[in-house]
Design an enzyme around this catalytic site. Sequence first.
Site, PDB file in Angstrom:
ATOM      1  N   HIS A 123       0.873  -1.181   0.000  1.00  0.00           N
ATOM      2  CA  HIS A 123       0.000   0.000   0.000  1.00  0.00           C
ATOM      3  C   HIS A 123       0.913   1.234   0.000  1.00  0.00           C
ATOM      4  O   HIS A 123       2.035   1.184   0.510  1.00  0.00           O
ATOM      5  CB  HIS A 123      -0.824  -0.056   1.298  1.00  0.00           C
ATOM      6  CG  HIS A 123      -1.868   0.995   1.461  1.00  0.00           C
ATOM      7  ND1 HIS A 123      -1.572   2.288   1.836  1.00  0.00           N
ATOM      8  CD2 HIS A 123      -3.216   0.940   1.343  1.00  0.00           C
ATOM      9  CE1 HIS A 123      -2.706   2.977   1.926  1.00  0.00           C
ATOM     10  NE2 HIS A 123      -3.713   2.184   1.622  1.00  0.00           N
ATOM     11  N   ASP A 200       3.487  -4.327   8.054  1.00  0.00           N
ATOM     12  CA  ASP A 200       2.248  -3.560   7.924  1.00  0.00           C
ATOM     13  C   ASP A 200       1.098  -4.546   8.122  1.00  0.00           C
ATOM     14  O   ASP A 200       0.789  -5.352   7.244  1.00  0.00           O
ATOM     15  CB  ASP A 200       2.213  -2.920   6.525  1.00  0.00           C
ATOM     16  CG  ASP A 200       0.878  -2.247   6.226  1.00  0.00           C
ATOM     17  OD1 ASP A 200      -0.054  -2.397   7.045  1.00  0.00           O
ATOM     18  OD2 ASP A 200       0.768  -1.597   5.176  1.00  0.00           O
ATOM     19  N   GLN A 203      -4.106  -5.139   7.098  1.00  0.00           N
ATOM     20  CA  GLN A 203      -5.092  -6.084   6.548  1.00  0.00           C
ATOM     21  C   GLN A 203      -5.027  -7.445   7.215  1.00  0.00           C
ATOM     22  O   GLN A 203      -5.753  -8.356   6.817  1.00  0.00           O
ATOM     23  CB  GLN A 203      -4.887  -6.248   5.031  1.00  0.00           C
ATOM     24  CG  GLN A 203      -5.130  -5.002   4.218  1.00  0.00           C
ATOM     25  CD  GLN A 203      -6.599  -4.545   4.243  1.00  0.00           C
ATOM     26  OE1 GLN A 203      -7.503  -5.282   4.604  1.00  0.00           O
ATOM     27  NE2 GLN A 203      -6.832  -3.301   3.853  1.00  0.00           N
ATOM     28  N   LYS A 226      -9.959  -0.895  10.855  1.00  0.00           N
ATOM     29  CA  LYS A 226     -10.072  -2.112  10.034  1.00  0.00           C
ATOM     30  C   LYS A 226     -10.389  -3.320  10.917  1.00  0.00           C
ATOM     31  O   LYS A 226     -10.654  -4.397  10.419  1.00  0.00           O
ATOM     32  CB  LYS A 226      -8.770  -2.367   9.282  1.00  0.00           C
ATOM     33  CG  LYS A 226      -8.306  -1.157   8.489  1.00  0.00           C
ATOM     34  CD  LYS A 226      -7.974  -1.480   7.086  1.00  0.00           C
ATOM     35  CE  LYS A 226      -7.225  -0.338   6.456  1.00  0.00           C
ATOM     36  NZ  LYS A 226      -7.824   0.138   5.231  1.00  0.00           N
ATOM     37  N   CYS A 364      -4.876   2.619  -3.601  1.00  0.00           N
ATOM     38  CA  CYS A 364      -3.637   3.066  -2.921  1.00  0.00           C
ATOM     39  C   CYS A 364      -2.496   2.088  -3.164  1.00  0.00           C
ATOM     40  O   CYS A 364      -1.688   1.808  -2.263  1.00  0.00           O
ATOM     41  CB  CYS A 364      -3.846   3.247  -1.418  1.00  0.00           C
ATOM     42  SG  CYS A 364      -5.026   4.504  -1.010  1.00  0.00           S
TER      43      CYS A 364
HETATM   44  N1  PMP Z   1      -1.530  -0.614   4.708  1.00  0.00           N
HETATM   45  C1  PMP Z   1      -2.483  -1.395   4.183  1.00  0.00           C
HETATM   46  C2  PMP Z   1      -2.118  -2.782   3.697  1.00  0.00           C
HETATM   47  C3  PMP Z   1      -3.784  -0.921   4.088  1.00  0.00           C
HETATM   48  O1  PMP Z   1      -4.732  -1.695   3.555  1.00  0.00           O
HETATM   49  C4  PMP Z   1      -4.082   0.378   4.551  1.00  0.00           C
HETATM   50  C5  PMP Z   1      -5.481   0.944   4.454  1.00  0.00           C
HETATM   51  N2  PMP Z   1      -6.132   0.722   3.259  1.00  0.00           N
HETATM   52  C6  PMP Z   1      -3.044   1.135   5.115  1.00  0.00           C
HETATM   53  C7  PMP Z   1      -1.789   0.609   5.165  1.00  0.00           C
HETATM   54  C8  PMP Z   1      -3.304   2.509   5.638  1.00  0.00           C
HETATM   55  O2  PMP Z   1      -4.151   2.465   6.738  1.00  0.00           O
HETATM   56  P1  PMP Z   1      -4.760   3.802   7.338  1.00  0.00           P
HETATM   57  O3  PMP Z   1      -5.375   4.560   6.199  1.00  0.00           O
HETATM   58  O4  PMP Z   1      -5.779   3.324   8.320  1.00  0.00           O
HETATM   59  O5  PMP Z   1      -3.650   4.535   7.983  1.00  0.00           O
END
Ligand code: PMP
Length: 405
Positions: A123, A200, A203, A226, A364
């Site tokens: 991401h 990270d 997910q 999440k 993203c």
């Molecule tokens: N890493 C991953 C794998 C994600 O799916 C996301 C959110 N889509 C993020 C980072 C960023 O998370 P946040 O917007 O809650 O900071």
Amino acid sequence: MGFNFQDIRKDFPILDQRVNKHPWVYFDNAATAQRPKVVLEKIREFSVITNANIHRGTHDHAIRTTEAYENARDIVKEFLHAEAREEIIFTHGTTESINLVARSFCEKFLTTGDEIIVTEMEHHANIVPWQMACERHQATLKVLPFSDKGELRMELLETLITKRTKIIAVAHVSNTLGTVNPIEEIIQIAHSHNIPVLIDGAQSVPHASIDVQKLDCDFYAFSGHKIYGPTGIGILYGKRSLLEVMPPFLGGGEMIDQVTFKKTTYNELPHKFEAGTPHYVGAIALGSAIQYVQNIGLDKIAAYEHQLLNYATNQMKALGDLQIFGESPAKTGVICFKLDQIHPFDLGTLLDQLGIAVRTGRLCADPVMDHYQVTAMTRASFAFYNSEEEIDLFIKALQRIRSMF
Ligand code: PMP
């Protein structure tokens, strides 16, 4: 299925509504999950009944909020199986957690000519902060690619590692491909070269129980929203030995020990990394969200979601001329796909007309779009409150949309 679906569904009254005259089917869980009543009640309790800034007051409400906030830290510590509560930092989310490490760790350890490794399936939140750090320190970002099937090309990892590699940052689960990455192996390889690893976990935490000590990861980041908690709150787990030598990320109240114009000294962990008034209501409610999933059981949740994933995948494949991006056998309930030549934005809009919420766009994850040479994707992502009946509605909707083109 191991847990009572009807009971669980009652915990999420938001799901019980119609959108565009159809029963609402929420398949955008990888973007944000819905919150059970206990979490909403906790937010209400610490807004309507109890409210005062934490760590600052000696009065009744300040004591109550401070205790609840620190109790939430203990819940997270147990949840992640961390060794110490000082290793749990409250942030605004995964994005801030990764930025904290990319800023603070790199300030301490990254110098000109050093290298950082990320993967092609990250991401943007696990790419851009490292790019910015590389720019600040004249370092190089290296990328571990993935195969068309959506699996990391692990055979290339050792070839990317050099004496200059300072950190490896990788998603536990990809937000586009759904792949569960072999992080145990990555951590083992990295550590054999004395390289720390950031995971990270945005997910993964909603779908699997995490043991940071067993994994031996150096940092683990995730977001509250999440995992059925509020937005604006997240976690950074970091090994105490690293957090202790890393400089503060933000300066301000709470993160200090003593301030004079000559010199300021910093507070102990975890407060050194929690400058200013935190989102304490969010932290407290995140604690409730974690207890909620623990009560159901993450193993049961994972097994049920896997059943949904298989059910949806088989039905989608049966439609023909539907491409699924990411087909690793190790996968969570995330399906990115392309139906015929229908543009994802059209598909998403038409699905919404039929009451079905999916995510469309670049998710993203521009490098993943580039890998498959597509401009956008459609993503359906499941949670334990979804059902096979909802997947049936989704499949019918796809058939109907296809017949319109
Ligand atoms: N890493 C991953 C794998 C994600 O799916 C996301 C959110 N889509 C993020 C980072 C960023 O998370 P946040 O917007 O809650 O900071």
